[in-house]
Design an enzyme around this catalytic site. Structure first.
Site, PDB file in Angstrom:
ATOM      1  N   ASN A   9       0.877  -1.183   0.000  1.00 57.01           N
ATOM      2  CA  ASN A   9       0.000   0.000   0.000  1.00 57.01           C
ATOM      3  C   ASN A   9       0.909   1.227   0.000  1.00 57.01           C
ATOM      4  O   ASN A   9       1.487   1.575   1.020  1.00 57.01           O
ATOM      5  CB  ASN A   9      -0.892  -0.030   1.254  1.00 57.01           C
ATOM      6  CG  ASN A   9      -1.729   1.240   1.375  1.00 57.01           C
ATOM      7  OD1 ASN A   9      -1.834   2.020   0.419  1.00 57.01           O
ATOM      8  ND2 ASN A   9      -2.317   1.440   2.543  1.00 57.01           N
ATOM      9  N   TRP A  10       1.012   1.851  -1.161  1.00 52.96           N
ATOM     10  CA  TRP A  10       1.965   2.968  -1.295  1.00 52.96           C
ATOM     11  C   TRP A  10       1.422   4.295  -0.784  1.00 52.96           C
ATOM     12  O   TRP A  10       2.131   5.307  -0.796  1.00 52.96           O
ATOM     13  CB  TRP A  10       2.392   3.120  -2.768  1.00 52.96           C
ATOM     14  CG  TRP A  10       3.392   2.086  -3.192  1.00 52.96           C
ATOM     15  CD1 TRP A  10       4.046   1.195  -2.382  1.00 52.96           C
ATOM     16  CD2 TRP A  10       3.879   1.844  -4.520  1.00 52.96           C
ATOM     17  NE1 TRP A  10       4.902   0.411  -3.123  1.00 52.96           N
ATOM     18  CE2 TRP A  10       4.813   0.799  -4.434  1.00 52.96           C
ATOM     19  CE3 TRP A  10       3.605   2.412  -5.763  1.00 52.96           C
ATOM     20  CZ2 TRP A  10       5.488   0.302  -5.555  1.00 52.96           C
ATOM     21  CZ3 TRP A  10       4.272   1.922  -6.885  1.00 52.96           C
ATOM     22  CH2 TRP A  10       5.209   0.879  -6.785  1.00 52.96           C
ATOM     23  N   LYS A  11       0.157   4.298  -0.395  1.00 54.95           N
ATOM     24  CA  LYS A  11      -0.452   5.530   0.138  1.00 54.95           C
ATOM     25  C   LYS A  11      -0.179   6.709  -0.807  1.00 54.95           C
ATOM     26  O   LYS A  11      -0.226   6.537  -2.019  1.00 54.95           O
ATOM     27  CB  LYS A  11       0.047   5.783   1.563  1.00 54.95           C
ATOM     28  CG  LYS A  11      -0.123   4.528   2.433  1.00 54.95           C
ATOM     29  CD  LYS A  11       0.034   4.747   3.898  1.00 54.95           C
ATOM     30  CE  LYS A  11      -0.162   3.419   4.627  1.00 54.95           C
ATOM     31  NZ  LYS A  11      -0.185   3.540   6.063  1.00 54.95           N
ATOM     32  N   HIS A  94      -9.736   1.455   4.599  1.00 51.28           N
ATOM     33  CA  HIS A  94      -8.476   1.633   5.321  1.00 51.28           C
ATOM     34  C   HIS A  94      -8.688   2.627   6.470  1.00 51.28           C
ATOM     35  O   HIS A  94      -9.452   3.585   6.327  1.00 51.28           O
ATOM     36  CB  HIS A  94      -7.392   2.157   4.372  1.00 51.28           C
ATOM     37  CG  HIS A  94      -6.025   2.118   4.982  1.00 51.28           C
ATOM     38  ND1 HIS A  94      -5.584   3.080   5.857  1.00 51.28           N
ATOM     39  CD2 HIS A  94      -5.026   1.219   4.872  1.00 51.28           C
ATOM     40  CE1 HIS A  94      -4.364   2.770   6.246  1.00 51.28           C
ATOM     41  NE2 HIS A  94      -3.998   1.643   5.660  1.00 51.28           N
ATOM     42  N   GLU A  96      -7.012   4.988   7.546  1.00 49.00           N
ATOM     43  CA  GLU A  96      -6.731   6.401   7.211  1.00 49.00           C
ATOM     44  C   GLU A  96      -7.930   7.030   6.505  1.00 49.00           C
ATOM     45  O   GLU A  96      -8.214   8.215   6.688  1.00 49.00           O
ATOM     46  CB  GLU A  96      -5.445   6.493   6.366  1.00 49.00           C
ATOM     47  CG  GLU A  96      -4.203   6.332   7.243  1.00 49.00           C
ATOM     48  CD  GLU A  96      -3.006   5.703   6.543  1.00 49.00           C
ATOM     49  OE1 GLU A  96      -2.952   5.697   5.309  1.00 49.00           O
ATOM     50  OE2 GLU A  96      -2.118   5.190   7.269  1.00 49.00           O
ATOM     51  N   GLU A 166      -6.063  -4.806  10.415  1.00 53.63           N
ATOM     52  CA  GLU A 166      -5.049  -3.781  10.623  1.00 53.63           C
ATOM     53  C   GLU A 166      -5.373  -2.993  11.889  1.00 53.63           C
ATOM     54  O   GLU A 166      -6.158  -2.031  11.834  1.00 53.63           O
ATOM     55  CB  GLU A 166      -5.032  -2.810   9.445  1.00 53.63           C
ATOM     56  CG  GLU A 166      -4.615  -3.423   8.144  1.00 53.63           C
ATOM     57  CD  GLU A 166      -3.921  -2.398   7.254  1.00 53.63           C
ATOM     58  OE1 GLU A 166      -2.741  -2.596   6.951  1.00 53.63           O
ATOM     59  OE2 GLU A 166      -4.550  -1.388   6.898  1.00 53.63           O
ATOM     60  N   GLY A 172       1.885   2.308  10.829  1.00 56.39           N
ATOM     61  CA  GLY A 172       2.890   3.367  10.724  1.00 56.39           C
ATOM     62  C   GLY A 172       3.563   3.729  12.039  1.00 56.39           C
ATOM     63  O   GLY A 172       4.246   4.748  12.118  1.00 56.39           O
ATOM     64  N   SER A 212       2.781  -2.017  10.522  1.00 57.65           N
ATOM     65  CA  SER A 212       4.207  -2.090  10.835  1.00 57.65           C
ATOM     66  C   SER A 212       4.828  -3.447  10.506  1.00 57.65           C
ATOM     67  O   SER A 212       5.653  -3.969  11.256  1.00 57.65           O
ATOM     68  CB  SER A 212       4.445  -1.727  12.305  1.00 57.65           C
ATOM     69  OG  SER A 212       4.089  -0.367  12.529  1.00 57.65           O
ATOM     70  N   GLY A 233       2.732  -1.123   4.329  1.00 53.69           N
ATOM     71  CA  GLY A 233       2.835   0.286   3.972  1.00 53.69           C
ATOM     72  C   GLY A 233       4.291   0.704   3.862  1.00 53.69           C
ATOM     73  O   GLY A 233       4.942   0.538   2.818  1.00 53.69           O
ATOM     74  N   GLY A 234       4.823   1.250   4.939  1.00 60.17           N
ATOM     75  CA  GLY A 234       6.179   1.814   4.962  1.00 60.17           C
ATOM     76  C   GLY A 234       7.247   0.906   4.361  1.00 60.17           C
ATOM     77  O   GLY A 234       8.096   1.371   3.583  1.00 60.17           O
TER      78      GLY A 234
HETATM   79  P1  PGA Z   1       2.464   0.356   7.690  1.00 60.27           P
HETATM   80  O1  PGA Z   1       1.057   0.608   6.958  1.00 60.27           O
HETATM   81  O2  PGA Z   1       2.989  -0.951   7.164  1.00 60.27           O
HETATM   82  O3  PGA Z   1       3.317   1.540   7.325  1.00 60.27           O
HETATM   83  O4  PGA Z   1       2.166   0.276   9.157  1.00 60.27           O
HETATM   84  C1  PGA Z   1       0.163  -0.436   6.726  1.00 60.27           C
HETATM   85  C2  PGA Z   1      -1.103   0.081   6.125  1.00 60.27           C
HETATM   86  O5  PGA Z   1      -1.478   1.240   6.383  1.00 60.27           O
HETATM   87  O6  PGA Z   1      -1.758  -0.602   5.347  1.00 60.27           O
END
Ligand code: PGA
Length: 248
Positions: A9-11, A94, A96, A166, A172, A212, A233-234
């Site tokens: 997930n590149w956001k 998600h 966010e 999640e 994050g 994470s 994500g990260g």
């Molecule tokens: P993260 O993000 O791996 O940076 O914690 C995961 C996500 O938001 O899907």
């Protein structure tokens, strides 16, 4: 169960050019035969990512959609547009989106319907906040989300569904859930799916863990039979790091 699924997930990171270069690097190193690798770039990089991924086995999808075919919805993207750009899946619900853009379960439910009508695999995200966790409400939160987001669909309609547990406090933050905790919530989700849609359906739905995930903890999650993959994500943003991670 099928092979583990890893979704990047590149956001709000990467242009089309950066996405294409990343994917060329990844494919050049060779994709693992024992996993499905999915990438969700921002909308503006979707087409370039799909072109770069063509014929590689890498799957590309969206991070969101708007549940209408078209109309006066400034700034939004329809499921048909995602499909036309080459997307095969879409991340929905998600945390966010829920937290920053006020998305509610009923809205997410209509997005799932829109995705399914366009043969886009919905990846439904769900998880508790830190406060809900400390109040011992994880089970209630997760169950309520499944109930409202999946209400009215049949098992047949949802045959492509993916779930991603999640926990909001793990996204994050560098503080992932333990593999035991993730496995416990995955069992809870699968039990609910079994009661609602039947065991055969529940056994087929891949449930991923997200929050994470790194190359250090990924093997711990994948070692659990309750966990069918990860939403990353990260740790999916650096091509070298991600190329190593998918080979684990
Ligand atoms: P993260 O993000 O791996 O940076 O914690 C995961 C996500 O938001 O899907």
């Amino acid at each position: 169960m099928s092979v583990p699924i890893l979704i990047a997930n590149w956001k709000m990171y990467k242009t089309g050019e950066e996405a294409a270069a990343f994917i060329a690097y990844l494919c050049g190193r060779g994709l693992p035969a024992d996993k499905r690798i999915l990438i969700a770039p921002p909308f503006t990089a979707l087409e370039a990512a799909c072109l770069a991924a063509q014929g590689s086995g890498l799957e590309v999808g969206g991070q969101n959609l708007y549940p209408e075919e078209g109309g006066a919805f400034t700034g939004e993207v329809s499921p048909g547009m995602l499909r036309a750009a080459g997307a095969s899946f879409v991340i929905l619900g998600h945390s966010e989106r829920r937290r920053l853009f006020g998305e509610q379960d009923s809205f997410i439910r209509s997005k799932i319907g829109a995705a399914l009508r366009h043969q886009l695999t919905p990846v439904l995200c769900l998880g508790e906040s830190l406060e809900q966790k400390s109040l011992g409400e994880t089970e209630v939160v997760v169950t309520k989300c499944l109930e409202s987001c999946l209400e009215g669909f049949s098992a047949q309609e949802l045959s492509s569904l993916l779930l991603a547990y999640e926990p909001v406090w793990a996204i994050g933050t560098g503080q992932s859930a333990s593999a035991d905790d993730a496995a416990r919530v995955h069992v809870l989700c699968r039990t609910w799916l079994g009661k609602r849609f039947g065991k055969a359906f529940a056994d087929r739905v891949p449930i991923l863990y997200g929050g994470s995930v790194t190359s250090e903890n990924l093997p711990l999650f994948l070692a659990r039979e309750e966990v069918q993959g990860a939403l990353i994500g990260g740790a999916s943003l650096d091509e070298r790091r991600f190329a190593e991670l998918i080979q684990l």
